[in-house]
Design a protein around this motif. Sequence first.
Motif, short mmCIF file in Angstrom:
data_model
loop_
_atom_site.label_atom_id
_atom_site.label_comp_id
_atom_site.label_asym_id
_atom_site.label_seq_id
_atom_site.Cartn_x
_atom_site.Cartn_y
_atom_site.Cartn_z
N ARG A 61 0.75 -1.25 0.04
CA ARG A 61 0.10 -0.13 -0.01
C ARG A 61 0.80 1.29 0.02
N TRP A 62 2.09 1.29 0.61
CA TRP A 62 2.84 2.33 0.75
C TRP A 62 3.54 2.52 -0.70
N TYR A 93 -10.58 4.64 3.75
CA TYR A 93 -9.20 4.96 4.17
C TYR A 93 -8.47 5.92 3.26
N SER A 136 -5.52 9.58 3.03
CA SER A 136 -4.90 10.49 3.65
C SER A 136 -5.44 12.00 3.46
N GLY A 178 -4.47 7.81 7.01
CA GLY A 178 -3.18 7.75 6.55
C GLY A 178 -2.13 9.07 7.00
N ASN A 221 0.70 11.13 8.14
CA ASN A 221 1.99 10.78 8.21
C ASN A 221 2.90 11.53 9.08
N TRP A 234 -3.21 3.15 9.62
CA TRP A 234 -2.38 2.92 8.45
C TRP A 234 -1.04 3.68 8.51
N LYS A 235 -0.88 5.00 8.85
CA LYS A 235 0.16 5.45 8.93
C LYS A 235 0.36 5.94 10.55
N ALA A 284 -2.12 8.71 12.41
CA ALA A 284 -3.50 8.58 12.01
C ALA A 284 -4.49 9.35 12.91
#
Length: 333
Positions: free
Chosen positions: A6-7, A190, A192, A219, A221, A248-249, A252
């Motif tokens: 995913r990254w 989901y 960012s 997400g 970061n 996820w990051k 979050a």
Amino acid sequence: MELFSRWMSLLPIFFISCFFGLGRATDCGGNNVAQTLIVGKYGQAFRTIQAAIDYVKSNNDQWVKIHIKAGFYMESVVIPVDKPCIILEGEGIRTIVSHWDHQSINNNATFTSFSPNLIASDITFKNSYNVATDKYLGNKIEPANAARLSGDKYFFSRCRFIGYQDTLYDLMGRHVFKDCYIQGEVDFIYGSGQSYYQNCYINAMGRFPNLPGFVTAQGRNSADDPSGFVFEGGSIVGNVKVNLGRAWKPYARVIFHNTYFSDIVTPQGWVSWSAAGNESRTTYAEIDCKGPGADTSKRVAWMKKLSSSDLNKFSFASFINSDGWVHNLPTIS
């Protein structure tokens, strides 16, 4: 869903978005609609949604409305980065855009938009891969986006997003979802994005009653990253247990305010995932929520308790509309 894949899959989208710049969003001529195109299965100049989008001129700077008549549109729709200022207007639950694909989490969504300045209303976006219908439970579970959104200043009203895993890829930019329906089980909201979900109906529909899913996988970061998901009102219901989110990051950020939780919400509520060992960096909070799933006595110890001043930072006016862009949109009927 593997964290590494995913990254890595984010990189092409990240570079494209940075190159063209989310900051290039314009006012699109204020709240006036310059042109209306009509899509319909019969008797219209445009038989597909994509054909109408392709007709819009490059570097468009005035609102163009694409009215989509009731019908079932089997297509994958893409708004390229050079076609901002588009309004997609459906006719309620009878306007359905459906697609069946799962190649990757960043490709082959039912609906993809790269451009800034988008309005959509009264449309269903569905990725039917993995979605159970009647006695048929679909295929091997794979990420399958109903929508992938990577531009700034998006407003969705009364839209429906239907999928199973990774339904709504709220990738980046400021987005408002008002009175929307969102269905899935695994990480089905989901990304960012810096997004506000207002009075949305979230339906967790799964096939594994003893394996809780995840409503969100946000997400954010870094501590300076403005992204986050704020849910105001609405409800979380369904037929399987779900956690409210997993990180996820590492930073979050997800906030539920005045939301109804049915008993499908797990007692712990949240999962650290990529923030494991640094849970204090996350911002997971529940304020004035209600329903049988809103009991916070067994929530994870690192869930945030926000003050009134903290909550003000996540209001609609402060978090999503500080420059007033929402008030300058054409009226959505």
